[in-house]
Design a protein around this motif. Structure first.
Motif, mmCIF file in Angstrom:
data_model
loop_
_atom_site.group_PDB
_atom_site.id
_atom_site.type_symbol
_atom_site.label_atom_id
_atom_site.label_comp_id
_atom_site.label_asym_id
_atom_site.label_seq_id
_atom_site.Cartn_x
_atom_site.Cartn_y
_atom_site.Cartn_z
ATOM 1 N N LEU A 100 -93.408 -7.936 -92.537
ATOM 2 C CA LEU A 100 -93.329 -9.194 -93.266
ATOM 3 C C LEU A 100 -92.908 -8.956 -94.708
ATOM 4 C CD1 LEU A 100 -96.006 -11.985 -93.055
ATOM 5 C CD2 LEU A 100 -95.158 -11.274 -95.273
ATOM 6 N N LYS A 109 -86.094 -13.897 -94.338
ATOM 7 C CA LYS A 109 -86.343 -14.195 -92.933
ATOM 8 C C LYS A 109 -85.557 -13.250 -92.031
ATOM 9 C CE LYS A 109 -84.539 -18.282 -91.812
ATOM 10 N NZ LYS A 109 -84.336 -19.731 -92.041
ATOM 11 N N PRO A 460 -94.113 -16.803 -96.399
ATOM 12 C CA PRO A 460 -94.095 -16.086 -95.125
ATOM 13 C C PRO A 460 -92.881 -16.389 -94.258
ATOM 14 C CG PRO A 460 -95.552 -17.958 -94.983
ATOM 15 C CD PRO A 460 -95.068 -17.915 -96.408
ATOM 16 N N GLU A 464 -92.395 -15.494 -88.939
ATOM 17 C CA GLU A 464 -93.563 -14.635 -88.720
ATOM 18 C C GLU A 464 -94.553 -15.291 -87.758
ATOM 19 O OE1 GLU A 464 -93.575 -11.662 -89.665
ATOM 20 O OE2 GLU A 464 -91.898 -11.737 -91.072
ATOM 21 N N ALA A 468 -98.873 -11.646 -87.086
ATOM 22 C CA ALA A 468 -98.344 -10.971 -88.277
ATOM 23 C C ALA A 468 -98.972 -11.551 -89.543
ATOM 24 C CB ALA A 468 -96.827 -11.108 -88.325
#
Length: 525
Positions: A100, A109, A460, A464, A468
């Motif tokens: 991540l 991403k 995030p 994800e 994660a």
């Protein structure tokens, strides 16, 4: 405890303090599979070569005194040494394919492999910008179709595809605004930038020759509408606003802001870096935006970072469309045409000019269109929903251990924002970031936005999974608790990285960017 037949535990177990033994240093400096790697100059030697060349034929010297006959000082390595060197270095790098990337406002991403496959297809990967247009109709069709989707998704009138990055797109938008003002004989000198906008906004406005003035934020992290209205006047050319903003919040008064700016004769520039949070759900054109750049890497999954290649198309309102830059792709009958200075004629005569040598970044256009078509309208809508869901999950999972200054301002959008409030005396955001490295994560964005002291900005993205996110939350919670408890070991983090903590001020002010042969360096001392 689960056991193998040989009796070895398969679940990591903490050693009792009495059982712990000092970790011995290794002769090589390696730590199991974490291999110590020397500089390439220290591996090879300028006196050797890893390749055999045939004797060069005697030819007439056409360079005169410009010819270089002495060694250029590059080390000679064999193929095996070269491959191993760069492979070892790559293992010390963090990448989205490893874990991540929580960088706020950067939207790191996943890049779908389908995009890469399509971008490498013949006719896209090998297209040349000077090829005859009749031979690259497929490539021009891709640019035209992507432009159509960007216009549809944003609710705008047209799009300039050539800008190469977000900041380049900002420049494009402001140049279009300046051209529109000049066309009506209206000289304006000020650009207003809210405190919650991206840092490139004021820099771009200043680069264009405008005076930049700040607009404060309200206690809930949004633009102070009264302050903005009070500053609008005949000298204001534009307002550059980021929505969703860098506090991770949607500007609820956006339509009211646009109406007030337009009533004052100015234009609205929207920083579209955070479009990933609203794509498929909100059209900036419906909010009164006149120009907005779209970072294809942030919203449409093209590669991000590494100095390029980038792409930052700029969507424009009907008022600004006539001033858009060249070149652009236009469908004329059954063929696609790249309209440039020589062919623009009268139907786009008010363009402010061109920003790049050619048509833009073909590889990024191909990847972005692949992403859009593979997701469809429902998929893009879900992208925004999942991005917002993931950010709020992080915010609410950590707001009991980290201060969330705008946690009461309603749901966040694409990113969660925390401050350093409540950390033990002498502990800072930097300590938390370095502790995260030991936990196997790239640090979040630090100390931005400036409206929050010791800011920690976490994005995030939608790519994800909950598993994660839970692992990241566990790691950040642990490090935050250590910082609040005053764990002195945290001040030395990272402990497990290839290199320990740098003096970042010294590294920035006196960087060592060139290798010097040790013998010569000793003489210099």
């Amino acid at each position: 405890m689960t056991m193998l037949k040989e009796g070895r535990p398969t679940t990591p177990q903490a050693l009792a303090e009495s059982d712990a033994a000092p970790v011995p240093a290794t002769v090589t400096g390696n730590r199991a599979l974490m291999l110590e790697e020397a500089l390439i100059f220290e591996i090879g030697s300028a006196e050797t070569t890893g390749v055999d060349f045939a004797q060069a034929p005697d030819v007439a010297d056409r360079l005169g005194n410009l010819a270089r006959t002495d060694s250029i000082g590059l080390p000679g390595l064999s193929e095996q040494e070269t491959v191993r060197h760069y492979t070892r270095l790559s293992r010390q790098n963090y990448a989205i394919d490893l874990g991540l990337f929580p960088l706020g406002s950067c939207t790191m991403k996943h890049n779908p492999r389908l995009n890469e496959k399509v971008a490498r297809m013949p006719g896209f990967a090998d297209v040349h910008p000077l090829a005859p247009q009749s031979t690259v109709q497929g490539a021009l069709a891709v640019i035209h179709e992507l432009a159509g989707w960007l216009v549809t998704l944003t609710g705008m009138h047209s799009v300039a595809m050539s800008p190469k990055a977000g900041a380049h797109g900002e420049l494009c938008g402001l140049l279009a605004i300046r051209a529109a003002l000049e066309a009506r004989g209206d000289a304006r000198s000020v650009v207003l930038v809210p405190e919650s906008a991206h840092g490139t906004n004021p820099a771009t406005a200043a680069f264009c020759g405008y005076k930049v003035e700040d607009i404060p934020a309200t206690p809930d992290g949004r633009v102070d509408l009264d302050a903005l209205k009070g500053r609008l006047g005949p000298d204001v050319a534009a307002v550059m606003i980021t929505n969703p903003n860098t506090c991770g919040l949607f500007e609820r008064d956006m339509r009211t802001i646009s109406d007030a700016v337009h009533a004052a004769g100015a234009f609205v520039y929207c920083d579209g870096a955070n479009f990933n949070a609203i794509v498929g759900r909100v059209r900036p054109g419906d909010l009164g935006v006149d120009a907005m750049h779209i970072n294809l890497h942030k919203t449409f999954s093209t590669p991000h970072g590494g100095g390029g290649p980038g792409s930052g198309p700029v969507v424009l309102s009907e008022a600004l469309a006539p001033f858009a830059p060249l070149p652009f792709v236009e469908k004329q009958g059954d063929k696609f045409v790249l309209v440039e200075e020589e062919t623009v004629e009268d139907h786009h005569g008010r363009t402010f000019g061109r920003m790049v040598a050619f048509h833009g970044q073909m590889g990024m256009f191909t990847r972005a269109l692949t992403y859009i078509l593979s997701h469809g309208a429902d998929g893009l809508r879900q992208v925004a929903g999942d991005a917002v869901l993931n950010a709020n999950y992080i915010l609410r999972s950590l707001d009991d251990v980290l201060d969330a200054p705008f946690g009461g301002s309603g749901p966040c959008m694409h990113e969660a924002l925390f401050s350093d409030k409540g950390l033990a005396e002498g502990f800072t955001t930097l300590d938390i970031a370095k502790g995260l490295i030991d936990e196997g994560f790239h640090p979040m964005t630090m100390y931005f936005p400036l409206v929050v002291h010791g800011a920690m900005l976490v994005e995030p993205t939608e790519t994800e999974s909950k598993a994660a996110l839970d692992q990241f939350i566990l790691a950040l919670r642990s490090v935050a608790e250590r910082a609040k408890a005053g764990d002195e070991q945290l001040k030395g983090a990272p402990h497990f990285a290839p290199r320990r903590r740098l003096d970042e001020t010294l590294a920035a002010r006196r960087p060592v960017l060139a290798w010097t042969e040790p013998a010569l360096a000793d003489v210099a001392e």
